[in-house]
Design a protein around this motif. Structure first.
Motif, mmCIF file in Angstrom:
data_model
loop_
_atom_site.group_PDB
_atom_site.id
_atom_site.type_symbol
_atom_site.label_atom_id
_atom_site.label_comp_id
_atom_site.label_asym_id
_atom_site.label_seq_id
_atom_site.Cartn_x
_atom_site.Cartn_y
_atom_site.Cartn_z
ATOM 1 N N THR A 1 6.327 -3.165 1.592
ATOM 2 C CA THR A 1 5.011 -3.677 1.187
ATOM 3 C C THR A 1 4.453 -4.597 2.279
ATOM 4 O O THR A 1 3.648 -5.480 1.995
ATOM 5 C CB THR A 1 5.132 -4.450 -0.152
ATOM 6 O OG1 THR A 1 6.218 -5.372 -0.070
ATOM 7 C CG2 THR A 1 5.351 -3.518 -1.323
ATOM 8 N N LEU A 2 4.882 -4.346 3.534
ATOM 9 C CA LEU A 2 4.485 -5.255 4.611
ATOM 10 C C LEU A 2 2.976 -5.331 4.795
ATOM 11 O O LEU A 2 2.451 -6.402 5.099
ATOM 12 C CB LEU A 2 5.145 -4.844 5.933
ATOM 13 C CG LEU A 2 6.615 -5.205 6.134
ATOM 14 C CD1 LEU A 2 7.032 -4.885 7.552
ATOM 15 C CD2 LEU A 2 6.880 -6.668 5.810
ATOM 16 N N CYS A 3 2.278 -4.200 4.619
ATOM 17 C CA CYS A 3 0.838 -4.261 4.873
ATOM 18 C C CYS A 3 0.087 -4.926 3.725
ATOM 19 O O CYS A 3 -1.122 -5.124 3.811
ATOM 20 C CB CYS A 3 0.262 -2.895 5.220
ATOM 21 S SG CYS A 3 0.514 -1.637 3.992
ATOM 22 N N CYS A 4 0.790 -5.270 2.666
ATOM 23 C CA CYS A 4 0.194 -6.074 1.593
ATOM 24 C C CYS A 4 0.527 -7.549 1.788
ATOM 25 O O CYS A 4 0.158 -8.381 0.952
ATOM 26 C CB CYS A 4 0.704 -5.592 0.237
ATOM 27 S SG CYS A 4 0.398 -3.844 -0.079
ATOM 28 N N CYS B 1 -7.584 -0.125 1.552
ATOM 29 C CA CYS B 1 -6.154 0.083 1.312
ATOM 30 C C CYS B 1 -5.833 1.580 1.261
ATOM 31 O O CYS B 1 -4.786 2.011 1.740
ATOM 32 C CB CYS B 1 -5.727 -0.574 0.010
ATOM 33 S SG CYS B 1 -6.042 -2.351 -0.045
ATOM 34 N N ARG B 2 -6.739 2.366 0.702
ATOM 35 C CA ARG B 2 -6.538 3.816 0.650
ATOM 36 C C ARG B 2 -6.545 4.414 2.052
ATOM 37 O O ARG B 2 -5.839 5.372 2.338
ATOM 38 C CB ARG B 2 -7.646 4.480 -0.180
ATOM 39 C CG ARG B 2 -7.634 4.094 -1.629
ATOM 40 C CD ARG B 2 -8.854 4.636 -2.368
ATOM 41 N NE ARG B 2 -8.902 4.104 -3.708
ATOM 42 C CZ ARG B 2 -8.268 4.629 -4.755
ATOM 43 N NH1 ARG B 2 -7.602 5.758 -4.599
ATOM 44 N NH2 ARG B 2 -8.323 4.066 -5.929
ATOM 45 N N MET C 1 0.856 -1.175 0.000
ATOM 46 C CA MET C 1 0.000 0.000 0.000
ATOM 47 C C MET C 1 0.900 1.235 0.000
ATOM 48 O O MET C 1 1.276 1.740 1.050
ATOM 49 C CB MET C 1 -0.913 0.007 1.220
ATOM 50 C CG MET C 1 -1.802 -1.219 1.318
ATOM 51 S SD MET C 1 -2.899 -1.145 2.730
ATOM 52 C CE MET C 1 -3.553 -2.808 2.742
ATOM 53 N N GLN C 2 1.325 1.687 -1.133
ATOM 54 C CA GLN C 2 2.304 2.755 -1.242
ATOM 55 C C GLN C 2 1.620 4.117 -1.135
ATOM 56 O O GLN C 2 0.864 4.511 -1.990
ATOM 57 C CB GLN C 2 3.045 2.641 -2.565
ATOM 58 C CG GLN C 2 3.721 1.296 -2.750
ATOM 59 C CD GLN C 2 4.857 1.089 -1.770
ATOM 60 O OE1 GLN C 2 5.779 1.887 -1.704
ATOM 61 N NE2 GLN C 2 4.796 0.029 -0.995
ATOM 62 N N GLN C 3 1.905 4.832 -0.055
ATOM 63 C CA GLN C 3 1.234 6.098 0.172
ATOM 64 C C GLN C 3 2.233 7.109 0.725
ATOM 65 O O GLN C 3 3.289 6.757 1.201
ATOM 66 C CB GLN C 3 0.103 5.918 1.202
ATOM 67 C CG GLN C 3 -0.691 4.648 0.997
ATOM 68 C CD GLN C 3 -2.169 4.897 1.106
ATOM 69 O OE1 GLN C 3 -2.663 5.911 0.660
ATOM 70 N NE2 GLN C 3 -2.887 3.965 1.694
ATOM 71 N N ILE C 4 1.861 8.392 0.670
ATOM 72 C CA ILE C 4 2.593 9.455 1.339
ATOM 73 C C ILE C 4 1.804 9.816 2.576
ATOM 74 O O ILE C 4 0.587 9.947 2.542
ATOM 75 C CB ILE C 4 2.745 10.690 0.430
ATOM 76 C CG1 ILE C 4 3.446 10.320 -0.874
ATOM 77 C CG2 ILE C 4 3.491 11.797 1.177
ATOM 78 C CD1 ILE C 4 4.870 9.884 -0.724
ATOM 79 N N SER C 5 2.496 10.009 3.720
ATOM 80 C CA SER C 5 1.791 10.200 4.978
ATOM 81 C C SER C 5 1.668 11.672 5.347
ATOM 82 O O SER C 5 2.376 12.513 4.809
ATOM 83 C CB SER C 5 2.541 9.474 6.093
ATOM 84 O OG SER C 5 3.665 10.236 6.489
#
Ligand code: SF4
Ligand code: SF4
Length: 133
Positions: A15-18, A53-54, A1-5
């Protein structure tokens, strides 16, 4: 889940949360790759990824008080809050990381300083579950 925080951190190649959590909506068991994840790269359906995921960001991505050691790419753990519970999912390929420093001391500190929230810390390593004292 590639995001900017919101604290200006990025998932990078993590990608651990995937992989670590079970995700019923994606029919994904714990500790298995989501079928949509490209290891080390991210989500192949990023623009169409599900809302859950978002919405998800681990604690590393939202709490700038966590030191750089807690970067999941370095710690091999993903952590998040569920009400009063701090949940720690440990990469089974690195099962003892949570017992090492600086992690063990930090986890104990969280468990011993519940304040008014009744906070507690639960660690999952594969099928094993531990409550931190
Ligand atoms: S575990 Fe955290 S840093 Fe890693 S991909 Fe998920 S949200 Fe990003
Ligand atoms: S759908 Fe994409 S963002 Fe969601 S768990 Fe799977 S790979 Fe990760």
């Amino acid at each position: 889940m590639q995001q900017i925080s919101p604290v200006n951190r990025a998932c990078g190649t993590c990608t651990l949360c995937c992989r670590l959590p079970d995700i019923d909506a994606l029919d994904k068991p714990a500790n298995e790759w989501c079928r949509n994840c490209i290891e080390g790269q991210g989500c192949r359906i990023y623009e169409q990824r599900p809302q859950l995921c978002r919405d998800f960001l681990c604690l590393w991505m939202t709490d700038e008080g966590l030191s750089p050691a807690w970067d999941p790419a370095q710690s091999h753990m993903m952590i998040y809050r569920q009400g009063p519970q701090i949940t720690v999912l440990v990469d089974p390929d690195f099962p003892d990381m949570w017992k090492r420093e600086p992690y063990a001391q930090q986890l104990s500190s969280w468990a011993r300083q519940p304040g008014t929230t009744g906070q507690y810390v639960i660690v999952f390593v594969g099928d094993a579950v531990f409550k931190v004292d």
